[in-house]
Design an enzyme around this catalytic site. Structure first.
Site, PDB file in Angstrom:
ATOM      1  N   GLY A  11      36.463 -21.471  24.421  1.00 22.61           N
ATOM      2  CA  GLY A  11      35.872 -21.145  23.114  1.00 22.61           C
ATOM      3  C   GLY A  11      35.140 -22.343  22.541  1.00 22.61           C
ATOM      4  O   GLY A  11      35.614 -23.468  22.655  1.00 22.61           O
ATOM      5  N   ARG A  72      34.105 -18.495  29.563  1.00 26.56           N
ATOM      6  CA  ARG A  72      35.453 -18.416  30.126  1.00 26.56           C
ATOM      7  C   ARG A  72      35.229 -17.861  31.529  1.00 26.56           C
ATOM      8  O   ARG A  72      34.728 -16.747  31.684  1.00 26.56           O
ATOM      9  CB  ARG A  72      36.328 -17.494  29.293  1.00 26.56           C
ATOM     10  CG  ARG A  72      36.464 -17.970  27.828  1.00 26.56           C
ATOM     11  CD  ARG A  72      37.566 -17.252  27.124  1.00 26.56           C
ATOM     12  NE  ARG A  72      37.553 -17.441  25.690  1.00 26.56           N
ATOM     13  CZ  ARG A  72      38.189 -18.428  25.047  1.00 26.56           C
ATOM     14  NH1 ARG A  72      38.853 -19.334  25.717  1.00 26.56           N
ATOM     15  NH2 ARG A  72      38.149 -18.497  23.734  1.00 26.56           N
ATOM     16  N   ASP A 103      43.044 -26.006  26.013  1.00 27.76           N
ATOM     17  CA  ASP A 103      44.096 -26.118  27.036  1.00 27.76           C
ATOM     18  C   ASP A 103      43.746 -25.399  28.344  1.00 27.76           C
ATOM     19  O   ASP A 103      44.016 -25.918  29.425  1.00 27.76           O
ATOM     20  CB  ASP A 103      45.450 -25.658  26.483  1.00 27.76           C
ATOM     21  CG  ASP A 103      45.426 -24.226  25.953  1.00 27.76           C
ATOM     22  OD1 ASP A 103      44.319 -23.679  25.733  1.00 27.76           O
ATOM     23  OD2 ASP A 103      46.513 -23.647  25.755  1.00 27.76           O
ATOM     24  N   THR A 126      39.211 -27.607  20.368  1.00 32.01           N
ATOM     25  CA  THR A 126      39.570 -26.220  20.065  1.00 32.01           C
ATOM     26  C   THR A 126      39.976 -26.120  18.600  1.00 32.01           C
ATOM     27  O   THR A 126      40.720 -26.970  18.105  1.00 32.01           O
ATOM     28  CB  THR A 126      40.733 -25.702  20.946  1.00 32.01           C
ATOM     29  OG1 THR A 126      41.252 -24.499  20.343  1.00 32.01           O
ATOM     30  CG2 THR A 126      41.879 -26.676  21.082  1.00 32.01           C
ATOM     31  N   ASP A 128      42.012 -24.213  17.499  1.00 31.59           N
ATOM     32  CA  ASP A 128      43.451 -23.906  17.435  1.00 31.59           C
ATOM     33  C   ASP A 128      44.296 -25.173  17.298  1.00 31.59           C
ATOM     34  O   ASP A 128      45.450 -25.101  16.869  1.00 31.59           O
ATOM     35  CB  ASP A 128      43.899 -23.156  18.697  1.00 31.59           C
ATOM     36  CG  ASP A 128      43.310 -21.755  18.792  1.00 31.59           C
ATOM     37  OD1 ASP A 128      42.560 -21.372  17.885  1.00 31.59           O
ATOM     38  OD2 ASP A 128      43.605 -21.057  19.774  1.00 31.59           O
ATOM     39  N   ASP A 130      45.816 -26.806  19.459  1.00 31.86           N
ATOM     40  CA  ASP A 130      47.105 -26.621  20.132  1.00 31.86           C
ATOM     41  C   ASP A 130      47.235 -27.403  21.438  1.00 31.86           C
ATOM     42  O   ASP A 130      47.729 -26.891  22.431  1.00 31.86           O
ATOM     43  CB  ASP A 130      47.356 -25.120  20.371  1.00 31.86           C
ATOM     44  CG  ASP A 130      46.249 -24.475  21.189  1.00 31.86           C
ATOM     45  OD1 ASP A 130      45.217 -25.128  21.437  1.00 31.86           O
ATOM     46  OD2 ASP A 130      46.408 -23.311  21.588  1.00 31.86           O
ATOM     47  N   ARG A 172      45.358 -18.429  18.761  1.00 30.41           N
ATOM     48  CA  ARG A 172      45.829 -17.471  19.752  1.00 30.41           C
ATOM     49  C   ARG A 172      47.346 -17.513  19.923  1.00 30.41           C
ATOM     50  O   ARG A 172      47.998 -16.497  19.983  1.00 30.41           O
ATOM     51  CB  ARG A 172      45.165 -17.782  21.085  1.00 30.41           C
ATOM     52  CG  ARG A 172      45.324 -16.698  22.067  1.00 30.41           C
ATOM     53  CD  ARG A 172      44.713 -17.060  23.378  1.00 30.41           C
ATOM     54  NE  ARG A 172      43.432 -17.735  23.221  1.00 30.41           N
ATOM     55  CZ  ARG A 172      42.718 -18.170  24.233  1.00 30.41           C
ATOM     56  NH1 ARG A 172      43.159 -18.041  25.450  1.00 30.41           N
ATOM     57  NH2 ARG A 172      41.566 -18.773  24.040  1.00 30.41           N
TER      58      ARG A 172
HETATM   59  O1  F6P Z   1      40.844 -20.772  21.477  1.00 24.37           O
HETATM   60  C1  F6P Z   1      39.985 -20.688  20.422  1.00 24.37           C
HETATM   61  C2  F6P Z   1      39.892 -19.280  19.919  1.00 24.37           C
HETATM   62  O2  F6P Z   1      38.922 -19.247  18.913  1.00 24.37           O
HETATM   63  C3  F6P Z   1      41.196 -18.662  19.449  1.00 24.37           C
HETATM   64  O3  F6P Z   1      41.528 -19.023  18.140  1.00 24.37           O
HETATM   65  C4  F6P Z   1      40.888 -17.210  19.600  1.00 24.37           C
HETATM   66  O4  F6P Z   1      42.082 -16.525  19.768  1.00 24.37           O
HETATM   67  C5  F6P Z   1      40.057 -17.139  20.844  1.00 24.37           C
HETATM   68  O5  F6P Z   1      39.455 -18.413  20.964  1.00 24.37           O
HETATM   69  C6  F6P Z   1      38.974 -16.072  20.827  1.00 24.37           C
HETATM   70  O6  F6P Z   1      38.336 -16.068  22.053  1.00 24.37           O
HETATM   71  P1  F6P Z   1      36.957 -15.319  22.363  1.00 24.37           P
HETATM   72  O7  F6P Z   1      35.876 -16.025  21.602  1.00 24.37           O
HETATM   73  O8  F6P Z   1      36.789 -15.461  23.824  1.00 24.37           O
HETATM   74  O9  F6P Z   1      37.142 -13.930  21.889  1.00 24.37           O
END
Ligand code: F6P
Length: 332
Positions: A11, A72, A103, A126, A128, A130, A172
């Site tokens: 992300g 991803r 991560d 990130t 998050d 985390d 997440r």
């Molecule tokens: O890991 C960062 C994040 O923004 C999380 O907070 C969220 O759950 C996820 O990515 C969303 O992913 P995507 O943009 O692939 O839907």
């Protein structure tokens, strides 16, 4: 080491551009050639390598998103995909990689080094926040300010209508963003995976507040609450709606839901994120040059540190319990 590659993965996070800029400019300053790789690990497989010069990263320090774009990448999850990536990386004459991401990206980077002996240095990015062994990841500060700004606006309309709002915040698996933004925004309740609250706890607090003459209530919920997000993102159902229904039924007041969603990932990076990204991006290049293996740059007590990716991933970043308690006390 003569030539390095840089990519952003997973992300996106505000500040990634500042990190790319620092990698490119510090790399060139240290007499390295720097290759950009578009679309994250997918680009290592699809050969999106291109030479970057100082001017390639002009005028990007203030921009959100990532000029290298990100992805991803499912192919990279298999050993065969990583072997293909390594072959291409070697063909492109790249001696080491800087990976900017969260991560999941770091896990991919670690496997690439373990299986294919390609040196990697990671920069944690990130919203998050985390990742272990660093106090902050790139993007967290900006996202926190974005959430606070949104909640300020929601509070206006909540007060006018004397409504309850359930605000879903990204995160997440962890509740860092929800906790920090919730404390700063003065949320009435903070619901996070690390400490889910029962519906009764939430409603008791709401009723108590309304008795005291409160005109609005903001319940902030991390998207990871409930856990199904971790199992399959495509099947993810926000818990915010069922929570709002339960609250409305129990308290007998209009309750609205807002999912802040991807707007939390956009926007100009804050000063803190630009500085953090610049420092860690440049540091990652120095770590590669120093011959460090499978390493992550981090910042602890404002000082740059480095740690193995293994330790950063193994260590659960600790949520600040004192902040959680304080958020509760201040909202009583
Ligand atoms: O890991 C960062 C994040 O923004 C999380 O907070 C969220 O759950 C996820 O990515 C969303 O992913 P995507 O943009 O692939 O839907």
């Amino acid at each position: 080491m003569k030539r390095i590659g840089v990519l952003t993965s997973g992300g996106d996070a505000p500040g990634m551009n500042a990190a790319i800029r620092a990698v490119v400019r510090n790399g060139i300053y240290k007499k390295l050639e720097v290759m950009g790789i578009r679309h994250g690990f997918l680009g290592t497989i699809k050969n999106t390598y291109h030479k970057m010069v100082r001017g390639s990263v002009a005028d990007i320090i203030h921009r959100g998103g990532t000029v290298l774009q990100t992805a991803r990448c499912d192919e990279f999850l298999s050993p065969a995909g990583r072997a293909q990536a390594a072959e291409n990386i070697r063909k492109a004459g790249i001696d080491g990689l800087v990976i900017i991401g969260g991560d999941g990206s770091m896990r991919g980077a670690q496997l690439l080094e373990q299986e294919q002996d390609i040196p990697v240095a990671c920069v944690p990015a990130t919203i998050d926040n985390d990742v272990g062994r660093t106090d902050f990841c790139i993007g967290f500060d900006t996202a926190m300010n974005t959430v606070i700004d949104a909640v300020n606006k929601i509070r206006d309309t909540a007060t006018s209508h004397e409504r309850i709002f359930v605000v879903e915040v990204m995160g997440r698996q962890r509740g860092f963003l929800t906790l920090h933004a919730g404390l700063a925004a003065g949320a009435e309740s903070i619901v996070i995976p690390e400490r889910p609250l029962s519906i009764d706890d939430i409603c008791k607090k709401l009723e108590h507040g309304f008795k005291r003459g409160k005109k609005h209530s903001i319940i902030m919920v991390a998207e990871g609450v409930g856990g199904d997000f971790q199992v399959n993102r495509d099947l993810y159902q926000s818990k915010a709606f069922s929570l709002a229904e339960d609250i409305s039924r129990q308290v007998g007041r209009e309750t609205r839901v807002i999912i802040l969603g991807h707007l939390q990932r956009g926007g100009n990076p804050s000063a803190r994120d630009r500085i953090l990204a610049s420092r860690m991006g440049a540091h990652a290049v120095d770590l590669l040059l120093a011959g460090e293996k499978s390493v992550m740059s981090g910042v602890v007590h404002e000082q740059l540190v480095h740690t193995s990716i293994e330790l950063a991933l193994a260590e659960e970043p600790a949520l600040n319990k004192e902040m959680l308690e304080l958020a509760h006390i201040l909202s009583l």
